[in-house]
Design a protein around this motif. Structure first.
Motif, PDB file in Angstrom:
ATOM      1  N   SER A 195       1.001  -1.431  -0.106  1.00 38.10           N
ATOM      2  CA  SER A 195       0.026  -0.404  -0.302  1.00 38.10           C
ATOM      3  C   SER A 195       1.585   1.269   0.003  1.00 38.10           C
ATOM      4  O   SER A 195       0.426   2.260  -0.826  1.00 38.10           O
ATOM      5  CB  SER A 195      -1.145   0.266   1.153  1.00 38.10           C
ATOM      6  OG  SER A 195      -0.346   0.782   2.550  1.00 38.10           O
ATOM      7  N   GLU A 196       1.618   1.130   1.064  1.00 37.62           N
ATOM      8  CA  GLU A 196       2.389   2.205   0.987  1.00 37.62           C
ATOM      9  C   GLU A 196       3.415   2.365  -0.745  1.00 37.62           C
ATOM     10  O   GLU A 196       4.248   3.875  -1.077  1.00 37.62           O
ATOM     11  CB  GLU A 196       4.055   2.656   1.952  1.00 37.62           C
ATOM     12  CG  GLU A 196       2.973   2.231   3.682  1.00 37.62           C
ATOM     13  CD  GLU A 196       4.138   2.639   4.163  1.00 37.62           C
ATOM     14  OE1 GLU A 196       5.684   2.566   4.092  1.00 37.62           O
ATOM     15  OE2 GLU A 196       3.012   2.470   5.304  1.00 37.62           O
ATOM     16  N   PHE A 197       4.315   1.792  -1.051  1.00 37.27           N
ATOM     17  CA  PHE A 197       4.985   1.817  -2.389  1.00 37.27           C
ATOM     18  C   PHE A 197       4.416   1.707  -3.707  1.00 37.27           C
ATOM     19  O   PHE A 197       4.428   2.630  -4.557  1.00 37.27           O
ATOM     20  CB  PHE A 197       5.093  -0.135  -2.951  1.00 37.27           C
ATOM     21  CG  PHE A 197       6.429  -0.571  -1.879  1.00 37.27           C
ATOM     22  CD1 PHE A 197       7.187   0.324  -1.017  1.00 37.27           C
ATOM     23  CD2 PHE A 197       7.611  -2.109  -2.396  1.00 37.27           C
ATOM     24  CE1 PHE A 197       8.789   0.045  -0.206  1.00 37.27           C
ATOM     25  CE2 PHE A 197       8.436  -2.357  -1.042  1.00 37.27           C
ATOM     26  CZ  PHE A 197       9.029  -1.031  -0.690  1.00 37.27           C
ATOM     27  N   PHE A 198       3.147   1.460  -3.257  1.00 36.16           N
ATOM     28  CA  PHE A 198       2.105   2.292  -4.499  1.00 36.16           C
ATOM     29  C   PHE A 198       0.869   3.203  -4.817  1.00 36.16           C
ATOM     30  O   PHE A 198       0.213   3.604  -5.215  1.00 36.16           O
ATOM     31  CB  PHE A 198       1.070   0.445  -4.843  1.00 36.16           C
ATOM     32  CG  PHE A 198       1.557  -0.242  -6.225  1.00 36.16           C
ATOM     33  CD1 PHE A 198       2.524   0.156  -7.053  1.00 36.16           C
ATOM     34  CD2 PHE A 198       2.813  -1.361  -4.870  1.00 36.16           C
ATOM     35  CE1 PHE A 198       3.653  -0.947  -7.541  1.00 36.16           C
ATOM     36  CE2 PHE A 198       2.903  -2.086  -6.339  1.00 36.16           C
ATOM     37  CZ  PHE A 198       3.939  -2.551  -6.624  1.00 36.16           C
ATOM     38  N   GLY A 199       1.135   3.745  -3.419  1.00 35.80           N
ATOM     39  CA  GLY A 199       0.353   4.585  -3.165  1.00 35.80           C
ATOM     40  C   GLY A 199      -1.243   4.609  -2.699  1.00 35.80           C
ATOM     41  O   GLY A 199      -1.231   6.167  -2.764  1.00 35.80           O
ATOM     42  N   PHE A 200      -1.597   4.092  -2.212  1.00 34.49           N
ATOM     43  CA  PHE A 200      -2.811   3.760  -1.781  1.00 34.49           C
ATOM     44  C   PHE A 200      -2.697   3.444  -0.349  1.00 34.49           C
ATOM     45  O   PHE A 200      -4.029   3.806   0.299  1.00 34.49           O
ATOM     46  CB  PHE A 200      -3.476   3.012  -2.815  1.00 34.49           C
ATOM     47  CG  PHE A 200      -3.293   1.070  -2.319  1.00 34.49           C
ATOM     48  CD1 PHE A 200      -3.480   0.202  -1.593  1.00 34.49           C
ATOM     49  CD2 PHE A 200      -2.099   0.861  -3.799  1.00 34.49           C
ATOM     50  CE1 PHE A 200      -3.280  -0.926  -1.419  1.00 34.49           C
ATOM     51  CE2 PHE A 200      -1.774  -0.995  -2.864  1.00 34.49           C
ATOM     52  CZ  PHE A 200      -2.615  -1.338  -1.853  1.00 34.49           C
ATOM     53  N   ASP A 201      -2.176   3.900   0.812  1.00 42.89           N
ATOM     54  CA  ASP A 201      -1.916   3.784   2.091  1.00 42.89           C
ATOM     55  C   ASP A 201      -2.987   4.860   2.419  1.00 42.89           C
ATOM     56  O   ASP A 201      -3.599   4.860   3.699  1.00 42.89           O
ATOM     57  CB  ASP A 201      -1.010   4.052   2.518  1.00 42.89           C
ATOM     58  CG  ASP A 201       0.369   4.505   2.425  1.00 42.89           C
ATOM     59  OD1 ASP A 201       0.207   5.227   0.778  1.00 42.89           O
ATOM     60  OD2 ASP A 201       1.362   5.494   2.573  1.00 42.89           O
TER      61      ASP A 201
END
Length: 119
Positions: free
Chosen positions: A68-74
């Motif tokens: 989620s952090e790597f792909f920005g949906f966190d």
């Protein structure tokens, strides 16, 4: 096998910490696979099964959080104030529920059965 599992887990978390996406992402499958295999191999021992299942859920939650952090949906709101990162709570809480069941229900039953057996 357990030592290799720790190595993969550390590499995954180092990849996450350093934002090295290829390392972090590539370590999910081996880390999770070995955790599942260890769980399968210890399935006949209830204490080991409970703890190893909790670890499988922990690695799943941890991996999802990293993704989620790597792909920005966190920080994307999924429902109300719940964000993509908060969805990691589902596997975290599943692991916690397994351990709570073990310690509050299963282990006391085992202790009572052992006391009866010694009488």
């Amino acid at each position: 096998m357990e030592n290799m599992h720790i190595l993969f887990w550390l590499l995954k978390d180092i990849g996450w910490c350093m934002i090295w996406k290829p390392l972090g992402l590539s370590m999910i499958i081996p880390t999770l696979s070995i955790a599942v295999l260890i769980t399968w191999r210890t399935r006949d021992i209830k204490a080991e099964l409970a703890h190893n299942l909790a670890i499988v859920f922990w690695i799943t939650a941890n991996s999802y959080w990293m993704i989620s952090e790597f792909f920005g949906f966190d920080t994307v709101h999924v429902w109300g104030s719940i964000t993509g990162k908060h969805m990691a709570l589902l596997p975290f809480l599943s692991g916690l529920a397994i351990l709570l069941y073990y310690y509050l229900v299963q282990k006391p039953q085992e202790l009572r059965a052992a006391q009866v057996a010694t009488l």
